[in-house]
Design a protein around this motif. Structure first.
Motif, mmCIF file in Angstrom:
data_model
loop_
_atom_site.group_PDB
_atom_site.id
_atom_site.type_symbol
_atom_site.label_atom_id
_atom_site.label_comp_id
_atom_site.label_asym_id
_atom_site.label_seq_id
_atom_site.Cartn_x
_atom_site.Cartn_y
_atom_site.Cartn_z
ATOM 1 N N ASP A 191 26.198 34.950 40.006
ATOM 2 C CA ASP A 191 26.642 33.555 40.124
ATOM 3 C C ASP A 191 26.224 32.722 38.926
ATOM 4 O O ASP A 191 26.565 31.541 38.842
ATOM 5 N N GLN A 192 25.480 33.339 37.969
ATOM 6 C CA GLN A 192 25.131 32.613 36.740
ATOM 7 C C GLN A 192 26.337 32.342 35.856
ATOM 8 O O GLN A 192 26.198 31.704 34.813
ATOM 9 N N LEU A 193 27.516 32.811 36.269
ATOM 10 C CA LEU A 193 28.727 32.442 35.529
ATOM 11 C C LEU A 193 28.898 30.924 35.462
ATOM 12 O O LEU A 193 29.580 30.407 34.578
ATOM 13 N N SER A 194 28.273 30.246 36.396
ATOM 14 C CA SER A 194 28.337 28.779 36.395
ATOM 15 C C SER A 194 27.627 28.182 35.182
ATOM 16 O O SER A 194 27.782 26.990 34.903
ATOM 17 N N LEU A 195 26.864 28.995 34.440
ATOM 18 C CA LEU A 195 26.166 28.511 33.257
ATOM 19 C C LEU A 195 27.046 28.537 32.009
ATOM 20 O O LEU A 195 26.592 28.186 30.928
ATOM 21 N N LEU A 196 28.304 28.996 32.159
ATOM 22 C CA LEU A 196 29.234 29.052 31.023
ATOM 23 C C LEU A 196 30.265 27.930 31.194
ATOM 24 O O LEU A 196 31.308 28.120 31.817
ATOM 25 N N PRO A 197 29.993 26.752 30.663
ATOM 26 C CA PRO A 197 30.826 25.575 30.977
ATOM 27 C C PRO A 197 32.230 25.616 30.396
ATOM 28 O O PRO A 197 33.115 24.918 30.885
ATOM 29 N N CYS A 198 32.462 26.421 29.345
ATOM 30 C CA CYS A 198 33.770 26.415 28.681
ATOM 31 C C CYS A 198 34.643 27.603 29.066
ATOM 32 O O CYS A 198 35.740 27.760 28.511
ATOM 33 N N LEU A 199 34.198 28.449 29.978
ATOM 34 C CA LEU A 199 34.920 29.685 30.299
ATOM 35 C C LEU A 199 36.283 29.379 30.914
ATOM 36 O O LEU A 199 36.375 28.731 31.953
ATOM 37 N N ARG A 200 37.341 29.886 30.248
ATOM 38 C CA ARG A 200 38.708 29.618 30.701
ATOM 39 C C ARG A 200 39.481 30.892 31.041
ATOM 40 O O ARG A 200 40.459 30.825 31.763
ATOM 41 N N GLU A 201 39.063 32.037 30.509
ATOM 42 C CA GLU A 201 39.790 33.276 30.757
ATOM 43 C C GLU A 201 38.822 34.380 31.153
ATOM 44 O O GLU A 201 37.803 34.585 30.493
ATOM 45 N N LEU A 202 39.160 35.096 32.232
ATOM 46 C CA LEU A 202 38.376 36.234 32.710
ATOM 47 C C LEU A 202 39.290 37.449 32.818
ATOM 48 O O LEU A 202 40.213 37.470 33.641
ATOM 49 N N HIS A 203 39.043 38.451 31.976
ATOM 50 C CA HIS A 203 39.805 39.698 32.001
ATOM 51 C C HIS A 203 38.902 40.763 32.624
ATOM 52 O O HIS A 203 37.965 41.249 31.982
ATOM 53 N N LEU A 204 39.182 41.130 33.865
ATOM 54 C CA LEU A 204 38.285 42.013 34.615
ATOM 55 C C LEU A 204 39.010 43.233 35.189
ATOM 56 O O LEU A 204 38.514 43.867 36.119
ATOM 57 N N ALA A 205 40.146 43.582 34.653
ATOM 58 C CA ALA A 205 40.912 44.716 35.173
ATOM 59 C C ALA A 205 40.140 46.018 34.996
ATOM 60 O O ALA A 205 39.378 46.194 34.032
ATOM 61 N N GLY A 206 40.339 46.950 35.939
ATOM 62 C CA GLY A 206 39.745 48.270 35.812
ATOM 63 C C GLY A 206 38.274 48.331 36.135
ATOM 64 O O GLY A 206 37.541 49.139 35.550
ATOM 65 N N ASN A 207 37.795 47.499 37.065
ATOM 66 C CA ASN A 207 36.414 47.555 37.528
ATOM 67 C C ASN A 207 36.405 47.888 39.028
ATOM 68 O O ASN A 207 37.393 48.395 39.560
ATOM 69 N N PHE A 208 35.299 47.599 39.708
ATOM 70 C CA PHE A 208 35.175 47.905 41.137
ATOM 71 C C PHE A 208 34.725 46.671 41.911
ATOM 72 O O PHE A 208 33.871 46.733 42.792
ATOM 73 N N LEU A 209 35.307 45.527 41.581
ATOM 74 C CA LEU A 209 34.869 44.263 42.171
ATOM 75 C C LEU A 209 35.249 44.144 43.644
ATOM 76 O O LEU A 209 34.734 43.278 44.346
ATOM 77 N N GLY A 210 36.131 45.003 44.125
ATOM 78 C CA GLY A 210 36.483 44.988 45.540
ATOM 79 C C GLY A 210 35.380 45.499 46.443
ATOM 80 O O GLY A 210 35.458 45.356 47.672
ATOM 81 N N ARG A 211 34.342 46.083 45.880
ATOM 82 C CA ARG A 211 33.229 46.601 46.679
ATOM 83 C C ARG A 211 32.240 45.511 47.075
ATOM 84 O O ARG A 211 31.249 45.777 47.751
ATOM 85 N N SER A 212 32.456 44.294 46.614
ATOM 86 C CA SER A 212 31.599 43.159 46.992
ATOM 87 C C SER A 212 32.484 41.934 47.184
ATOM 88 O O SER A 212 33.688 41.973 46.923
ATOM 89 N N SER A 213 31.890 40.864 47.616
ATOM 90 C CA SER A 213 32.652 39.641 47.877
ATOM 91 C C SER A 213 32.909 38.878 46.584
ATOM 92 O O SER A 213 31.980 38.637 45.792
ATOM 93 N N LEU A 214 34.156 38.495 46.366
ATOM 94 C CA LEU A 214 34.495 37.690 45.189
ATOM 95 C C LEU A 214 33.943 36.285 45.302
ATOM 96 O O LEU A 214 33.708 35.607 44.291
ATOM 97 N N LYS A 215 33.734 35.824 46.524
ATOM 98 C CA LYS A 215 33.370 34.429 46.755
ATOM 99 C C LYS A 215 32.021 34.076 46.128
ATOM 100 O O LYS A 215 31.772 32.922 45.781
#
Length: 425
Positions: A191-215
Motif C-alpha cells: 500500500d506504499q504506492l500511495s507514496l508516489l504522488p505522480c503515478l499515472r500508468e501501471l503496467h502489471l500484465a503477466g503477474n499473479f495479482l489475482g492471488r491476493s486482494s486488489l483492494k
C-alpha cells in the motif's frame, strides 16, 4: 530563481533566410542582476555555452502558457528576436511563471530590494548533465541492491526480472509517472504506492495479482486521483473490487486473459473510461451499469457461449414473469427506507466516503443493481440477462456477430419497465 529543462532558442528571423533553428538542449535559466539590482536579466546557459546568453527582462514581451500543464512554456523577447521554448516539469514552470509575474509588477529599486535575486556574476558557469528520467532494467542482475534508483526517474521499466516484491527504494521516486512491471512474479503490491504522488500508468500484465486482494493497493488515494492507465492482463484475476469506480481519471483498462466471471455492479460508474479490454475471460453477462459508459473501444471477445445465447434473455424474462407476477403486483410499491435512501443517493450522484457513511452502507451502495431505465434497484441481485444496444455508448465493439447488442444483468425497477422492454424486444 533558476529553472532547468530542455530549452530551444528559436530565432524568428532565421526562417526568412531559409536557415533552420538549433534543437533544444539541456539548459539552466536563471533570473538575477548584474551590478545594479534594478537591471534584471534572464541568463540562459547550456553545456556548450556555459557562459550563457543574457536577456533583459524589459525585452520580454510575451509568455505563452497554454500548454503549461504538459510541461511547455515559451518566453518571447523583442530584442534579440528570440523565443525560448521550454520543456520542463510542470511545477517548476508554474513557479517560474509566478516569479516572472511578480517581477514584472515591481517598479523601482526600493521594491526590487525585497525580492530575492541572484547575482549573475557569481553564478556557476558549469551546466551539469541532464538527469536520468527513464530506466529500463532487462535482467535481475541489473537491479541495484544497495544503491537506490535515481530520484529524477519518471519512467521505470522492469520486465522478466523475477521480481516478487517491491522494496523501499521504489517509493522514493517522487516524480515517477510510469511503472512497468510486466512479466514478473508479483502476487501483491504494497500500500506504499500511495507514496508516489505522480503515478499515472501501471503496467502489471503477466503477474499473479489475482492471488491476493486488489483492494489493498489499487484504491490508494493517489491512484484514485491520478491513475489513467491500468494493465492487469494475465494475472489470474477472479474478481474486481466493488469500489473500482473510485479511479476517477482511469481511461484505459486492460483485463484480458483472466478468470473473471462477472464485473462489479458499480463498474459502469467509472467516469473517464474510454478503452476497455475483457477478452478471454469467463464472463457470461455485463452489469447493467455498463450502459452508463461512453467508450471509444471495448473488446469482450473469446468469452463463454452464454454471451452469444440469443434466446437466453427471452427465456429468462418469460420464466421470471410467470414466477414473480403475483408478487410484483402486491409488492412493487413497497420499499424499505434504506432502499429509498440509497436510490436517492445514487440518482443524485451524491458523494460519500468513510467520513460520511459507515462501511456497511458504502458496501450496500456499491453493490446496487440497475434497471434498463438507469434507476438503481435493491436488493442488488440481478433477476435477468437481457440484450442491450450499445451503439450510442460505444464507438467500436469487438464481440461477435451481433456486435452492439451485448448481454447485461438487470433488475427491473417496476412492472412498467419490464413490460416496456418485453414489448420492444
Amino acid at each position: 530563481m533558476r529553472l532547468t529543462g530542455d530549452i530551444q532558442v528559436y530565432d524568428r528571423l532565421l526562417p526568412s533566410y531559409n536557415i533552420p533553428n538549433k534543437r533544444s538542449e539541456w539548459s539552466y535559466l536563471t533570473v538575477g542582476f548584474y551590478g545594479k539590482r534594478e537591471e534584471i536579466y534572464i541568463l540562459h546557459q547550456t553545456q556548450r555555452n556555459s557562459v550563457g546568453v543574457k536577456y533583459k527582462i524589459e525585452k520580454l514581451i510575451a509568455v505563452f502558457t497554454k500548454y503549461i500543464s504538459q510541461g511547455k512554456m515559451t518566453l518571447r523577447f523583442n530584442m534579440p528576436p528570440h523565443d525560448l521554448i521550454i520543456h520542463s516539469n510542470e511545477d517548476q514552470l508554474r513557479t517560474f511563471f509566478k516569479f516572472l509575474q511578480k517581477l514584472m509588477k515591481l517598479k523601482g529599486a526600493k521594491e526590487m530590494k525585497y525580492l530575492k535575486l541572484l547575482d549573475l556574476s557569481n553564478v556557476p558557469t558549469k551546466v551539469g548533465p541532464k538527469p536520468k528520467i527513464k530506466l529500463h532494467i532487462k535482467c535481475k542482475k541489473d537491479i541495484p541492491v544497495s544503491d537506490s534508483f535515481p530520484r529524477t526517474l519518471e519512467v521505470l521499466q522492469m520486465n522478466n526480472t523475477g521480481l516478487t516484491r517491491l522494496d523501499g527504494k521504489f517509493f522514493r521516486l517522487q516524480k515517477l509517472r510510469v511503472l512497468n512491471l510486466e512479466s514478473n512474479c508479483l502476487e501483491t503490491l504494497p500500500d506504499q504506492l500511495s507514496l508516489l504522488p505522480c503515478l499515472r500508468e501501471l503496467h502489471l500484465a503477466g503477474n499473479f495479482l489475482g492471488r491476493s486482494s486488489l483492494k489493498t493497493w489499487l484504491l490508494a488515494d493517489n491512484l484514485q486521483a491520478e491513475l489513467v492507465y491500468l494493465d492487469l492482463c494475465r494475472n489470474e484475476l477472479q474478481i474486481l473490487p466493488n469500489d473500482i469506480y473510485k479511479l476517477r481519471k482511469l481511461k484505459y483498462l486492460y483485463l484480458d486473459d483472466n478468470f473473471l466471471e462477472r464485473l462489479p455492479a458499480s463498474f459502469g460508474r467509472l467516469p473517464a473510461l474510454k478503452e476497455l479490454k475483457l477478452c478471454n475471460n469467463s464472463l457470461t453477462a455485463l452489469p447493467a451499469s455498463f450502459r452508463f459508459l461512453f467508450l471509444d473501444f471495448v473488446d469482450i471477445s473469446r468469452n463463454p457461449g452464454g454471451l452469444k445465447d440469443y434466446c437466453r434473455d427471452q427465456n429468462l424474462i418469460n420464466d421470471a414473469m410467470i414466477q414473480d407476477q403475483a408478487v410484483q403486483e402486491d409488492t412493487a410499491s413497497l420499499f424499505s427506507l434504506l432502499d429509498l435512501s440509497a436510490k436517492e443517493v445514487l440518482k443524485n450522484r451524491l458523494e460519500y466516503d468513510r467520513t460520511s457513511l459507515p462501511l456497511e452502507l458504502i458496501a450496500y451502495l456499491d453493490t446496487a443493481c440497475f434497471c434498463v431505465c438507469g434507476q438503481a434497484t435493491f436488493p442488488s441481485i440481478p433477476e435477468e440477462v437481457i440484450k442491450f444496444d450499445f451503439k450510442r455508448s460505444c464507438v467500436q465493439v469487438t464481440y461477435g456477430l451481433d456486435e452492439y447488442n451485448l448481454p447485461i444483468e438487470v433488475r427491473f425497477c417496476s412492472t412498467r419497465c419490464r413490460t416496456a422492454y418485453k414489448r420492444n424486444i
